[in-house]
Design a protein around this motif. Sequence first.
Motif, short mmCIF file in Angstrom:
data_model
loop_
_atom_site.label_atom_id
_atom_site.label_comp_id
_atom_site.label_asym_id
_atom_site.label_seq_id
_atom_site.Cartn_x
_atom_site.Cartn_y
_atom_site.Cartn_z
N LEU A 299 0.85 -1.19 0.00
CA LEU A 299 0.00 0.00 0.00
C LEU A 299 0.88 1.24 0.00
O LEU A 299 1.67 1.45 0.93
N ASP A 300 0.75 2.05 -1.04
CA ASP A 300 1.51 3.30 -1.06
C ASP A 300 0.84 4.33 -0.16
O ASP A 300 -0.20 4.07 0.45
N ASP A 301 1.43 5.54 -0.11
CA ASP A 301 0.92 6.56 0.80
C ASP A 301 -0.52 6.94 0.49
O ASP A 301 -1.33 7.16 1.39
N GLU A 302 -0.85 7.02 -0.79
CA GLU A 302 -2.21 7.41 -1.18
C GLU A 302 -3.21 6.34 -0.75
O GLU A 302 -4.27 6.65 -0.20
N ALA A 303 -2.85 5.08 -0.99
CA ALA A 303 -3.73 3.99 -0.59
C ALA A 303 -3.87 3.93 0.92
O ALA A 303 -4.96 3.69 1.46
N GLU A 304 -2.77 4.17 1.63
CA GLU A 304 -2.82 4.19 3.10
C GLU A 304 -3.78 5.27 3.58
O GLU A 304 -4.58 5.06 4.50
N PHE A 305 -3.70 6.45 2.96
CA PHE A 305 -4.58 7.55 3.35
C PHE A 305 -6.05 7.17 3.13
O PHE A 305 -6.91 7.48 3.97
N GLU A 306 -6.35 6.50 2.02
CA GLU A 306 -7.73 6.09 1.74
C GLU A 306 -8.23 5.12 2.81
O GLU A 306 -9.37 5.22 3.28
N VAL A 307 -7.36 4.18 3.21
CA VAL A 307 -7.77 3.20 4.22
C VAL A 307 -7.97 3.89 5.57
O VAL A 307 -8.96 3.62 6.27
#
Length: 628
Positions: A299-307
Amino acid sequence: MPELTDDEREQYLRIPLEAARRDVGRLAPVVGAGLSVPLGAPTWSGLVGRLCAASGVEQRPGDRPGELFGRFRQSLGVSAYETLVQQWLSTSDQQTSLAHQAIVGANVRHVFTTNLDYALERSFELAGRALRPENVIVGSQPDAERLLRGAARTGPVLVKVHGTLHDPDSWVLEQRAYDEGYLADGRLSKLWGVLELRPLFIGFGFADDDVNESLRSVELTYRRGGYAIMSIAAIRANSPALRRSGIMPIAVLDFAQVPEVIDEIFRCSPLTVERRVEIGTSNRTVIVGATSAAVPADLDDEAEFEVVTAIANAVEVQPYASFLSDEPRRRYGQRGQYFNSLLQWAAAKEEAKVGTLLGTLTRYPDVFLGQLLPRALRQQKPADILTAMYAAADERAREATRNGVLETLDNPADAGYVTLRSLAWFAASVRAHPGMAMPPMTVSVGAPLAATKYPLTRYQVGMLRRDESLCESHPIRPYTLKSRHEIDEIVRLLNEQFGEHGRWRLPTADEWLGLSATTTGRWPWGDADPERGRHAHLRYVAGGAIAAHPLEVGVFPGDRAPVRDLIGNVYEVVLGDLAYGDLSLAGGSWTTSFKDSTTSRFDLISNWTGRFRDNVGLRPLLEPRSGP
């Protein structure tokens, strides 16, 4: 779900909320049994029921809980009684609820509880605000009143008025202990009133069948008024007791609104979100309120933020807007928005996002089971979401998921054929579908006979034969005969393996015709002619077949007869003329055409030729054995 009338909204929501806001500086949350139920604790009536079953004590009309607990102790013996109470009232160290977290975030000086469990202590701990040992006061302590009056402590104080679970001597369960604490020496009455705070009862009336019983202590100790967050149904049913106790009820429509009302009164602290990176590594952990998750490496930073945003949306306690002023309260979107993200990620096969979100929500059973599970069951194709939930869940959540799926299959309400088929696939994947029960599940069709609920499935025949290929391939479709010789073999195997339940055999033609006698109308489900995707799997003249093969059993929402799939899917073998041992077919199959003008019930097709088109199955009867 009952709605508030305009008058009730004014009387039971706006007016008491405004009053509670004015009293906020001298309010103390008083936590009852209802708050621990989402965490797995029984209601008080549920605990009484379990102890009745374990002890053999019979509950009589008019028995008060305190009187019953004394009889339980006497019947079971002290050790067994205390062990069972501790076992059944224990809650997970790693779980909390939105309502508990709202209480933590209310930043009040004192919290009272009549519960014995440790749900409140664990909730403060999980939120990173663990209570100091000296800040937990147990009502039975000889110096409890002095401790409560004592010098100012750092942090909130929890007062466990009726005892704590690890110390049975502290429990105020039996009538003797209650009378001593409230009437004889009055130490508990003094404990309630020592700080001259007004109570805000939370969790009373959600779990207790007798709200009057829940408010006994109020009538004995409080004369300054107070408040109670309760369902509108409980308020309507118990308004005299509330008036007698001087309690002003605050109405909610469901349990999910409790934390929002707590926030409305106390203006809870905003949800905290923290990101931690392990020194010298790329390992990341996100902490959202009382839950945390290791972030998968992919999970990149953007995906982490979404989660993280989805987790925060799920566990934030604030209402979207104030009930009184419409002032925006939530920071992470409309409540329940996380579910849309979950659906999108599941459809896109973004398994890391799905697994991370669901793994964190297991810490909040009220979200996981009370909000997420019902929404998942209503999806058009819920199997993917349920499978991911099942992988993340603990055993209690798995059991609740299985039960929710089976209840929906049996009582589908507004569910459609596509949803039920998806639920059936999920139930089969976790070996929970009733079409996989061994011995086969039966339904009474008039003493002394019972019939299998469905035609025998591939799984059931595979289990009888020890044939793994049948068990694994389309396990809950009806088993279809390849030759007439299989009939005797399958019935023989049933009797060899499950003969202790009675004698298994084929139904006669007359018996088969009587299987739907428990319903009214021309068909097993009533008078309505078969509809595509609702009642039966037949080859229609108009519209074509739903599928060119048998379908999973029990997937039609309009067929709620006790004995399912009598019409369509597969023909069922019945005994014809007993004198000659003839066999006939009944019920129609996926190869049978239906016209609106047809008046037949697809009763029987005589002169069975023995030609097989993957459309003939079996539904055995079970009758008691008359002898050895």
